[in-house]
Design a protein around this motif. Structure first.
Motif, mmCIF file in Angstrom:
data_model
loop_
_atom_site.group_PDB
_atom_site.id
_atom_site.type_symbol
_atom_site.label_atom_id
_atom_site.label_comp_id
_atom_site.label_asym_id
_atom_site.label_seq_id
_atom_site.Cartn_x
_atom_site.Cartn_y
_atom_site.Cartn_z
ATOM 1 N N ASP A 61 0.823 -1.209 0.000
ATOM 2 C CA ASP A 61 0.000 0.000 0.000
ATOM 3 C C ASP A 61 0.859 1.261 0.000
ATOM 4 N N GLN A 62 2.010 1.205 0.661
ATOM 5 C CA GLN A 62 2.927 2.345 0.660
ATOM 6 C C GLN A 62 3.542 2.547 -0.719
ATOM 7 N N ALA A 63 3.860 1.439 -1.387
ATOM 8 C CA ALA A 63 4.456 1.539 -2.716
ATOM 9 C C ALA A 63 3.456 2.091 -3.733
ATOM 10 N N VAL A 64 2.203 1.716 -3.594
ATOM 11 C CA VAL A 64 1.164 2.248 -4.486
ATOM 12 C C VAL A 64 1.093 3.766 -4.372
ATOM 13 N N ALA A 65 1.102 4.255 -3.142
ATOM 14 C CA ALA A 65 0.936 5.690 -2.895
ATOM 15 C C ALA A 65 2.221 6.481 -3.073
ATOM 16 N N GLY A 66 3.362 5.815 -2.988
ATOM 17 C CA GLY A 66 4.650 6.498 -2.963
ATOM 18 C C GLY A 66 5.182 6.513 -1.543
ATOM 19 N N PHE A 67 6.495 6.331 -1.415
ATOM 20 C CA PHE A 67 7.098 6.129 -0.101
ATOM 21 C C PHE A 67 8.316 7.033 0.050
ATOM 22 N N GLU A 68 8.329 7.817 1.118
ATOM 23 C CA GLU A 68 9.438 8.736 1.340
ATOM 24 C C GLU A 68 10.658 8.020 1.931
ATOM 25 N N GLY A 69 10.432 7.151 2.899
ATOM 26 C CA GLY A 69 11.543 6.469 3.547
ATOM 27 C C GLY A 69 12.341 7.387 4.444
ATOM 28 N N LYS A 70 13.318 6.820 5.129
ATOM 29 C CA LYS A 70 14.148 7.590 6.050
ATOM 30 C C LYS A 70 15.368 8.205 5.370
ATOM 31 N N LYS A 71 15.748 7.657 4.219
ATOM 32 C CA LYS A 71 16.907 8.144 3.488
ATOM 33 C C LYS A 71 16.531 8.343 2.025
ATOM 34 N N LEU A 72 17.290 9.177 1.325
ATOM 35 C CA LEU A 72 16.949 9.491 -0.063
ATOM 36 C C LEU A 72 16.898 8.249 -0.943
#
Length: 251
Positions: free
Chosen positions: A224-235
């Protein structure tokens, strides 16, 4: 194996990280991609909301951990008689995305223990081969013949929990299986290793849909995070939206 012989799927759900919808989506995906009879069993502490057709089993007894449930359930579930199943059995994490035919996973190396050859970051393969460690997101065993794995785990309980020797549960599972065979690379892919572009391209290029049968989401992001886009903790963790996942990841 015969087209009329039953085969089994198992998944594991506890706590609140993955709601019942994840298990239901996995079950419905298996139904779409299997062409022979199968049983689908969810080991869970809460069967609320699970679809009709999903069999449930309670969590196995704590073998001696201070905090239970624990990811080592994947080994404890192999205790003789716990699941009361026979025949070829595939365990799947509830967050995998099924994208193609699954019958071949039962025809491949019949009777053998099969598991993913675990992925590592590409730069770690420049000067050495991938370690002979499995990824337990998708593995197969023969239900009536798997007791030795559990017995090995109980006999080596302290050693299995020594992270200096076995850093993960799947490293110990690979050891306890004694003999393992890797799934063909093209059958099971990693979203992070195959779809997400390498840094810095991940900052402006969208993940590409792979040609595979099962797409594994190990660690973040979840589907679900990948569908929406994921910021993550690092670039280099940033992932642009991948809406194509929903073509396959649905009930």
């Amino acid at each position: 194996m015969s087209d009329t012989e039953h085969c089994n799927f198992i998944c594991l759900k506890w706590g609140t990280r993955y709601p019942a919808s994840y298990t239901n989506t996995l079950y419905q995906s298996v139904k779409r991609h299997m062409h022979r009879p199968f049983r689908f069993v969810c080991i869970t502490d809460d069967p609320t909301g699970l679809d009709e057709g999903i069999e449930t089993r309670p969590l196995p007894e704590n073998p001696g951990y201070k905090v239970w449930p624990d990811i080592f359930i994947k080994l404890v579930m192999l205790k003789p008689g716990f699941l009361q199943l026979t025949g070829p059995t595939i365990f799947m994490d509830v967050d995998v995305v099924i994208m193609g035919d699954l019958d071949c996973f039962f025809d491949y190396m019949p009777g053998k223990n099969c598991i993913i050859h675990n992925w590592i970051e590409w730069h770690k393969t420049l000067f050495r081969k991938r370690p002979a460690i499995g990824n337990s997101s998708v593995f197969r065993f023969q239900a009536e013949n798997c007791g030795y794995i559990y017995e090995t785990f109980m006999r080596e309980f302290d050693e299995a929990n020594d992270h200096s020797k076995y850093p993960t549960e799947q490293a110990y599972l690979t050891h306890a299986m004694k003999e393992v065979y890797w799934w063909p690379e093209e059958w099971v892919r990693s979203f992070k290793r195959t779809c997400r572009p390498m840094f810095p391209f991940n900052l402006f290029c969208t993940p590409k849909r792979p040609d595979t049968k099962i797409l594994v989401f190990h660690g973040a992001p979840d589907p679900d995070q990948a569908v929406a886009g994921f910021e993550g903790k690092k670039l280099h963790h940033k992932t642009l939206p991948a809406p194509w996942i929903l073509d396959d990841w649905h009930a």
